[in-house]
Structure formats: C-alpha cells, structure tokens
Design an enzyme around this catalytic site. Sequence first.
Site, PDB file in Angstrom:
ATOM      1  N   SER A 202       0.857  -1.182   0.000  1.00 54.87           N
ATOM      2  CA  SER A 202       0.000   0.000   0.000  1.00 54.87           C
ATOM      3  C   SER A 202       0.888   1.225   0.000  1.00 54.87           C
ATOM      4  CB  SER A 202      -0.868   0.012   1.254  1.00 54.87           C
ATOM      5  OG  SER A 202      -0.052   0.326   2.366  1.00 54.87           O
ATOM      6  N   LYS A 203       0.248   2.382  -0.079  1.00 52.89           N
ATOM      7  CA  LYS A 203       0.995   3.643  -0.070  1.00 52.89           C
ATOM      8  C   LYS A 203       1.970   3.716   1.098  1.00 52.89           C
ATOM      9  CE  LYS A 203      -2.300   6.663  -2.051  1.00 52.89           C
ATOM     10  NZ  LYS A 203      -3.401   7.552  -1.754  1.00 52.89           N
ATOM     11  N   ARG A 204       1.540   3.149   2.210  1.00 56.13           N
ATOM     12  CA  ARG A 204       2.360   3.244   3.411  1.00 56.13           C
ATOM     13  C   ARG A 204       3.524   2.242   3.406  1.00 56.13           C
ATOM     14  NH1 ARG A 204      -1.998   2.021   5.991  1.00 56.13           N
ATOM     15  NH2 ARG A 204      -3.251   3.107   4.485  1.00 56.13           N
ATOM     16  N   THR A 205       3.323   1.142   2.693  1.00 54.21           N
ATOM     17  CA  THR A 205       4.336   0.087   2.826  1.00 54.21           C
ATOM     18  C   THR A 205       5.149  -0.189   1.567  1.00 54.21           C
ATOM     19  OG1 THR A 205       2.788  -1.638   2.219  1.00 54.21           O
ATOM     20  CG2 THR A 205       2.933  -1.120   4.557  1.00 54.21           C
ATOM     21  N   GLY A 206       4.938   0.591   0.529  1.00 53.73           N
ATOM     22  CA  GLY A 206       5.726   0.299  -0.680  1.00 53.73           C
ATOM     23  C   GLY A 206       5.644   1.436  -1.675  1.00 53.73           C
TER      24      GLY A 206
END
Length: 428
Positions: A202-206
């Site tokens: 997701s935006k937060r993790t990749g």
Amino acid sequence: MRRQVRVRFAPSPTGALHIGGAHTALFNYLFAKRHSGKLILRIEDTDKERSQKIFEKDIKTNLQWLGLKWDEEYYQSKRTTLYKKYLQQLLKKDLAYKKDGAIYFRTPTTGKIVVKDIIRGSVEFDAKEVEDFVIQKSDGGFVFHFVNVIDDWDMKITHIIRGEDHLSNTPKHILLFQALNAPIPEYAHIPLILNADRSKMSKRTGDVNFADYISKGYLPEALINFLVQLGWSDPKGREFFSLKELVNVFELSRVQKAGAVFDLKYLNHVSHHYLSELSIGAYYKLAKPYIPFKGTEAYHKKVLALLKDRAEYLARLPELMSYFYKDLDYDKNLLVFKKSSPAQTITGLSIAIKVLTVISEPSWTEKKLQQILDITATAEGLMPGDIFWPVRVALSGLSGSPSPVELLSALGKKESIKRLEVALKKLD
Ligand code: GLU
C-alpha cells in the site's frame, strides 16, 4: 451467437494510478483483446470531495503510456439520472428503504450467495452476514456498490476482473443484480500485490505510485511483462512478451489465487533486458533527460555504450556516469592492487603514461591500446595488477568499472593522461 466480451477498468480518481490499478487494467485489457472484446474505462467519480481531475488525468496518461487502449469511456458523475431511476425502482419494490435521510438496500436474511469466480471457483457467503447497506447517502451522494452494479449492468459488462480486495463486496453486488433482475456477470478476483513479507502493498508500505516507475526510467515493455507475471505465468515458462504476444497467450484460468509478491529485483531484471536490447541511438534518446552532465552527444553515447549494461533503469545513470564527467575523489591506497606494491604501481603508472603519450589520436582505439599495454607489461616484466589495475582506478576511481582500455578510449587521450598523472602524484 456468443455475446461479445465487455470488461471494464473502473478506477476511483481519488488518487494517482497505483501499481495495483495498472495490474488490474492490464489483466482487463489482455482478457478483452484475447476474446476480441471491448475494454471500457469507467471513472468512478461519485465521491465528489475526494475525486480530482488531476488523478483522472494521471490514470489516463499512464494507461496510455503502457499502451492499454480502451474502447469506451464513462464518468459516473454524469450518470446520476440513471442511478436515480433505479433507486426509485428499488424503493417502489420495497427492496430499498429510507432511514435517517439515507437510502438502504434491503438484504435477505437467509440463504447462500455464491460467487462464481474464474480464478477461485465457487465462493459461498451466508446471506445473513450481509447486512442492509446504504446505497444513497443522506447528502444525496450515491454509494460505490450501487452505481458500480447499475453501470456493470447498463454497460453490458460480461466479466468483472478486479482485485481480490473486492471479493467481500461481491455478495452485496450479486444481491443488487438480483434485485434489479439483471444478469450476473462472471467474476475473476485477481491476486493482490504483496510486499516481500506478504503484507498487502500500500501507499504506506511500498512504492506503489505508478508514475514513479516511469520517472525512474522503466520502459513500458518492462512494466507490462513485470505486471503480468504478478499472478500469471506462461505455460511454457517464457519470460518476455510484447503486448500483442501476451494477448495471444493470456488466460484468466492460469491466474493464481495467492497474492503475488512484488519483487523489485525481478522488475530490474526485466527492465535491464529491454534496455539492453536498444540500439545506442534509441538508448541515448531515452537516457538524455536523465543525464545531468555537460558533454557532446558523441561523448555521452560513448559513455552510455559502456554503461548501458549496468543500468537496470535509466535513473541509475547519473550515479553510474558521474566519474566520466567529474574530477575523481578516491583513496590513493585503492591504486595499489593487493598483489602489487606502491613502488610497482608507481612504475606501472609511469610506464603507462610514457607509452600512452606517444600514441597518436587516430591510433587511440581500444584494440591498439590493449595491444600496446599488453606488450609494455610483458616487456617491462609487470603483472597486470601493476599496470591495468592502477590505470582502471586512476580513470574511474573505482575497483569495478568497464575495462581499462574501454575507459581510456571513452575518456580520450588528453583526459586519460591527465587522470593518470593525478594518480601518480597521489602516490608520490
Ligand atoms: N472504483 C472501484 C475501485 O477503484 C472499482 C472496483 C471494481 O472494479 O468493481 O476499487
């Protein structure tokens, strides 16, 4: 007569195109073209506050960049009359009701809802687990489930190919199709894209923003081949396909159920394959915007010809190219090969300077340079480490680089000798 295949990519323009979106769009495109069908781009912009024109544009330009052409285009924000009509119908049939200013869809309390999925087989849900849900908010805004279903019906969508994250919405959608007396399309919930630790990307993790990969200098061919292999593989194990070739081999039934891990190393491998296939002329054209250094086209091309094989994507170039354009900064100890000594290195460098100085410009070719340095080393009883190693380091400041003669040839006589003298001075 078999009905024509019609699929849609239905992004919400509440953010830029992300990797998962591009993946879904590609699978839809390939399926449509495989079956001589149509791909519809449906912008799901009913969320007025979060939808933005700039995201719409981003989604469209990126799909075009990938070569994923769509045949029809719709905007949900322009279709409210249609939605209102069906809302009235549901209210009239008592399949929907008003509560607290909103309109709810009434779901059955018993029975099973079966999602027939091309990838997952039959997936059963208990109707009692699907609670009544809002289809029109109190502010008049339509809710995703409702407009998504109306449009799939109205646009005669035959197959719904979308991310697995929507599987839990599908029972709601099937109930809506049934309430509207509409045929239920076939489903294919494609695997999600995962991080290496198998968490959802997701935006937060990749790095999920699609345009970032374009700016990094990955080619469309690379991204297509990388994306398609997130969940699909060729039965014959072939790795590289043009988009047209993929259309001929792609099968939804070969798509895996399990999430697909985003492997950046593999993307770089695929990218490198396509970049290294390019002629130096074509490569230069693509690389030009990434080159921050001053130099003639001929010089840039010489440098690129040496480094082309080392750049997995074009944004790597400034770092890889820099020593061809800047004064070097390296530790003098690097000049001395591990089996050599400072004294032998000084000898090697001095002799190299001497023989190179007398080579005329027209003879300054890789072949000639190699010959002369080989003969000199033998004649002077020098080991390759006494001469080729320090020449490499003097010219690149690195222990790993193109070969010493490639460096000499690209840098040219004047610059090469200057660098060799600087190196010699460092050892004094
Ligand atoms: N607008 C939805 C999304 O972007 C579409 C889902 C679907 O394909 O049905 O996730």
